[in-house]
Design a protein around this motif. Structure first.
Motif, PDB file in Angstrom:
ATOM      1  N   UNK A 124       0.855  -1.180   0.000  1.00 33.32           N
ATOM      2  CA  UNK A 124       0.000   0.000   0.000  1.00 33.32           C
ATOM      3  C   UNK A 124       0.889   1.228   0.000  1.00 33.32           C
ATOM      4  N   UNK A 125       0.507   2.237  -0.767  1.00 40.25           N
ATOM      5  CA  UNK A 125       1.319   3.438  -0.887  1.00 40.25           C
ATOM      6  C   UNK A 125       1.349   4.224   0.418  1.00 40.25           C
ATOM      7  N   UNK A 126       2.484   4.830   0.701  1.00 38.64           N
ATOM      8  CA  UNK A 126       2.615   5.697   1.859  1.00 38.64           C
ATOM      9  C   UNK A 126       1.745   6.940   1.707  1.00 38.64           C
ATOM     10  N   UNK A 127       1.292   7.238   0.506  1.00 41.94           N
ATOM     11  CA  UNK A 127       0.420   8.392   0.296  1.00 41.94           C
ATOM     12  C   UNK A 127      -0.998   8.156   0.803  1.00 41.94           C
ATOM     13  N   UNK A 128      -1.301   6.923   1.247  1.00 40.32           N
ATOM     14  CA  UNK A 128      -2.587   6.607   1.883  1.00 40.32           C
ATOM     15  C   UNK A 128      -2.286   6.056   3.282  1.00 40.32           C
ATOM     16  N   UNK A 129      -1.963   6.938   4.229  1.00 35.24           N
ATOM     17  CA  UNK A 129      -1.490   6.468   5.540  1.00 35.24           C
ATOM     18  C   UNK A 129      -2.475   5.575   6.270  1.00 35.24           C
ATOM     19  N   UNK A 130      -3.769   5.867   6.183  1.00 32.33           N
ATOM     20  CA  UNK A 130      -4.745   5.066   6.921  1.00 32.33           C
ATOM     21  C   UNK A 130      -4.797   3.632   6.384  1.00 32.33           C
ATOM     22  N   UNK A 131      -4.803   3.498   5.060  1.00 35.21           N
ATOM     23  CA  UNK A 131      -4.836   2.153   4.467  1.00 35.21           C
ATOM     24  C   UNK A 131      -3.543   1.402   4.751  1.00 35.21           C
ATOM     25  N   UNK A 132      -2.423   2.107   4.707  1.00 37.29           N
ATOM     26  CA  UNK A 132      -1.148   1.462   4.986  1.00 37.29           C
ATOM     27  C   UNK A 132      -1.077   1.007   6.443  1.00 37.29           C
ATOM     28  N   UNK A 133      -1.611   1.808   7.347  1.00 35.75           N
ATOM     29  CA  UNK A 133      -1.604   1.416   8.758  1.00 35.75           C
ATOM     30  C   UNK A 133      -2.432   0.154   8.969  1.00 35.75           C
ATOM     31  N   UNK A 134      -3.597   0.073   8.347  1.00 38.13           N
ATOM     32  CA  UNK A 134      -4.446  -1.113   8.506  1.00 38.13           C
ATOM     33  C   UNK A 134      -3.757  -2.359   7.961  1.00 38.13           C
ATOM     34  N   UNK A 135      -3.166  -2.232   6.775  1.00 41.95           N
ATOM     35  CA  UNK A 135      -2.490  -3.383   6.172  1.00 41.95           C
ATOM     36  C   UNK A 135      -1.296  -3.814   7.010  1.00 41.95           C
ATOM     37  N   UNK A 136      -0.551  -2.837   7.531  1.00 43.90           N
ATOM     38  CA  UNK A 136       0.614  -3.144   8.355  1.00 43.90           C
ATOM     39  C   UNK A 136       0.200  -3.819   9.652  1.00 43.90           C
ATOM     40  N   UNK A 137      -0.850  -3.337  10.282  1.00 47.19           N
ATOM     41  CA  UNK A 137      -1.328  -3.929  11.531  1.00 47.19           C
ATOM     42  C   UNK A 137      -1.817  -5.355  11.310  1.00 47.19           C
ATOM     43  N   UNK A 138      -2.525  -5.586  10.208  1.00 55.55           N
ATOM     44  CA  UNK A 138      -2.990  -6.952   9.930  1.00 55.55           C
ATOM     45  C   UNK A 138      -1.813  -7.907   9.795  1.00 55.55           C
ATOM     46  N   UNK A 139      -0.796  -7.497   9.042  1.00 58.43           N
ATOM     47  CA  UNK A 139       0.350  -8.375   8.836  1.00 58.43           C
ATOM     48  C   UNK A 139       1.108  -8.605  10.138  1.00 58.43           C
ATOM     49  N   UNK A 140       1.272  -7.553  10.935  1.00 57.48           N
ATOM     50  CA  UNK A 140       1.983  -7.702  12.197  1.00 57.48           C
ATOM     51  C   UNK A 140       1.250  -8.667  13.129  1.00 57.48           C
ATOM     52  N   UNK A 141      -0.054  -8.467  13.302  1.00 56.39           N
ATOM     53  CA  UNK A 141      -0.811  -9.268  14.270  1.00 56.39           C
ATOM     54  C   UNK A 141      -1.106 -10.668  13.739  1.00 56.39           C
ATOM     55  N   UNK A 142      -1.587 -10.769  12.503  1.00 51.83           N
ATOM     56  CA  UNK A 142      -2.071 -12.053  11.978  1.00 51.83           C
ATOM     57  C   UNK A 142      -0.958 -12.975  11.509  1.00 51.83           C
ATOM     58  N   UNK A 143       0.189 -12.406  11.144  1.00 48.64           N
ATOM     59  CA  UNK A 143       1.259 -13.223  10.587  1.00 48.64           C
ATOM     60  C   UNK A 143       2.492 -13.228  11.494  1.00 48.64           C
ATOM     61  N   UNK A 144       3.169 -12.087  11.580  1.00 47.14           N
ATOM     62  CA  UNK A 144       4.458 -12.035  12.284  1.00 47.14           C
ATOM     63  C   UNK A 144       4.305 -12.387  13.767  1.00 47.14           C
ATOM     64  N   UNK A 145       3.425 -11.684  14.467  1.00 43.79           N
ATOM     65  CA  UNK A 145       3.251 -11.966  15.886  1.00 43.79           C
ATOM     66  C   UNK A 145       2.556 -13.293  16.116  1.00 43.79           C
ATOM     67  N   UNK A 146       1.634 -13.662  15.232  1.00 43.47           N
ATOM     68  CA  UNK A 146       0.968 -14.961  15.377  1.00 43.47           C
ATOM     69  C   UNK A 146       1.990 -16.086  15.392  1.00 43.47           C
ATOM     70  N   UNK A 147       2.996 -16.003  14.518  1.00 44.82           N
ATOM     71  CA  UNK A 147       4.014 -17.051  14.481  1.00 44.82           C
ATOM     72  C   UNK A 147       4.869 -17.012  15.740  1.00 44.82           C
ATOM     73  N   UNK A 148       5.351 -15.825  16.108  1.00 43.55           N
ATOM     74  CA  UNK A 148       6.266 -15.737  17.233  1.00 43.55           C
ATOM     75  C   UNK A 148       5.595 -16.075  18.557  1.00 43.55           C
ATOM     76  N   UNK A 149       4.372 -15.628  18.767  1.00 43.57           N
ATOM     77  CA  UNK A 149       3.706 -15.888  20.038  1.00 43.57           C
ATOM     78  C   UNK A 149       3.286 -17.347  20.168  1.00 43.57           C
TER      79      UNK A 149
END
Length: 432
Positions: free
Chosen positions: A5-30
């Motif tokens: 997602x483009x940095x020119x759409x901060x709200x959409x980028x934040x949502x996509x980043x949060x989904x990946x962090x919680x659902x993928x990266x942290x899901x694996x580590x936790x």
């Protein structure tokens, strides 16, 4: 797979980043990482995450885990992520206790490696327990984050003391720097760089005058020794006759990009305490020029992504060899694509764009994001395959420590979420 997602759409980028962090990266580590019985995190995983190779605990990674858990607790408290704040804070505290009770040595340094139960052990038979000032500083980083979130001042006192002891050894030229010892007659950028990054966090957590002084001294060293225009050298020779060496000529674009956000944060931390921060290395516009140069120097025009190392004039590192083992590493792995430069660069380029609104920073962020999200993530519920060859194929190797580290990816994504939340209009700061 996460979306670019483009940095020119901060709200959409934040949502996509949060989904990946919680659902993928942290899901694996936790699921796979925490040792909730003894404290700490298991990190000696194969690069694909499929095999736990050892239950040893490298102090370097344990300190980083304290930082991550404490900052995730903060994100939960602020409503930035849908995450169990109490569990995160408990894991941060348990790991900090493990380090306090087992890793801290009488000379003010830390043991490099702990057994599963916390018993210090030498990295190899016959070696000392202490092997790296970086381990000391990552423990300080974790303790600083824990004191900031928990309000328990004792952790801040330990962080301040670890930072001061490490800075003193560095200033005296007595700091050990495993896994990559710095050759005699050269100075390494990594040392003042980490003092800036850790010093700023200790300053934020404790208000320590000593931490502020450490940051200022480290920035002055970067200016005097490593910075030339918009170029930052990875190693600086003491002798003018060594400027033609591979050690002097090679660059680490990921380090420079990571350092840019360290420096911007440090300037903010100093100003918040009423301390003058006059260096151009605290200025977002000057840092933007440095970041753009590093990104361009490291970018692979044929395959995409950032090279691990580059020559100061671009392309494969070259120059006179001195016989140092580190030169073999640079030559043999320069064109590999590693997780940490891409994670750090994404945050730096986004941060500097939000600070300056420069279109070239947005373009570089979006170019790098398209490559990173296509190449590195392991898939739904997974982390990243952290080490890849030039074409992007996975490599069964380790970098620095023999671990799959939970730090750079999660930290960069979390910091991105925090900064993007600030950039979002009111009412759009919902959890993932």
């Amino acid at each position: 797979m996460p979306e670019a997602v483009s940095i020119t759409d901060p709200a959409a980028l934040r949502r996509a980043t949060a989904r990946h962090l919680v659902d993928d990266v942290l899901a694996w580590w936790l699921k796979h990482g925490p040792d909730d019985r003894r404290g700490g995190v298991f990190t000696c995983w194969s690069n694909d995450g499929g095999r736990l190779l050892s239950c040893d605990k490298y102090t370097w990674s344990q300190g980083r885990w304290v930082w991550l858990m404490a900052r995730l607790a903060r994100a939960g408290r602020l409503g930035l992520l849908g995450i169990d704040r109490a569990a995160c804070l408990d894991r941060a505290r348990r790991t900090a206790v493990l380090l306090r009770d087992h890793a801290l040595l009488l000379d003010g340094s830390t043991a490099y490696l702990l057994a599963e139960d916390g018993t210090p052990k030498p990295p190899a038979p016959g070696q000392d327990l202490h092997a790296s000032v970086f381990a000391d500083l990552f423990v300080a980083l974790g303790f600083a984050a824990l004191t900031a979130e928990s309000g328990e001042g004792a952790w801040g006192e330990l962080a301040d003391q670890l930072l001061a002891d490490a800075a003193g050894r560095i200033a005296a030229g007595a700091a050990r720097t495993e896994p990559y010892p710095i050759r005699a007659g050269f100075r390494g950028f990594s040392l003042p760089m980490i003092l800036v990054g850790v010093g700023a966090e200790v300053l934020d957590a404790t208000g320590s005058a000593a931490a502020a002084d450490t940051v200022i001294r480290a920035v002055r060293e970067i200016e005097a020794v490593f910075l030339a225009g918009d170029d930052i050298a990875e190693m600086a020779p003491a002798a003018a006759g060594d400027t033609d060496t591979l050690l002097a000529r090679h660059r680490t674009p990921g380090h420079v990009l990571e350092a840019c956000w360290f420096l911007l944060q440090a300037g903010t931390s100093l100003r918040r305490r009423g301390i003058a921060a006059e260096s151009r290395l605290f200025d977002a516009r000057a840092l933007s020029d440095i970041a753009i140069r590093a990104a361009a120097l490291g970018w692979d025009e044929e395959q995409g992504g950032l090279f691990r190392y580059a020559d100061r004039d671009g392309g494969a590192p070259r120059g006179r060899r001195t016989g140092d083992l580190y030169e073999d590493l640079v030559v043999d792995t320069w064109d590999t694509k590693l997780w940490w430069p891409h994670a750090e660069a994404l945050y730096t380029l986004a941060l500097l764009h939000l600070e300056t609104r420069r279109d070239d920073l947005a373009a570089w962020h979006d170019r790098l994001a398209a490559y990173t999200w296509r190449v590195f993530p392991a898939g739904p519920g997974g982390e990243w395959v952290q080490i890849r060859n030039r074409a992007g194929a996975p490599l069964a190797k380790t970098v620095a420590l023999p671990v799959k580290d939970p730090f750079h990816i999660a930290r960069a994504l979390l910091l991105m979420i925090e900064r993007l939340a600030e950039a979002s209009p009111p009412g759009q700061r919902s959890c993932a």
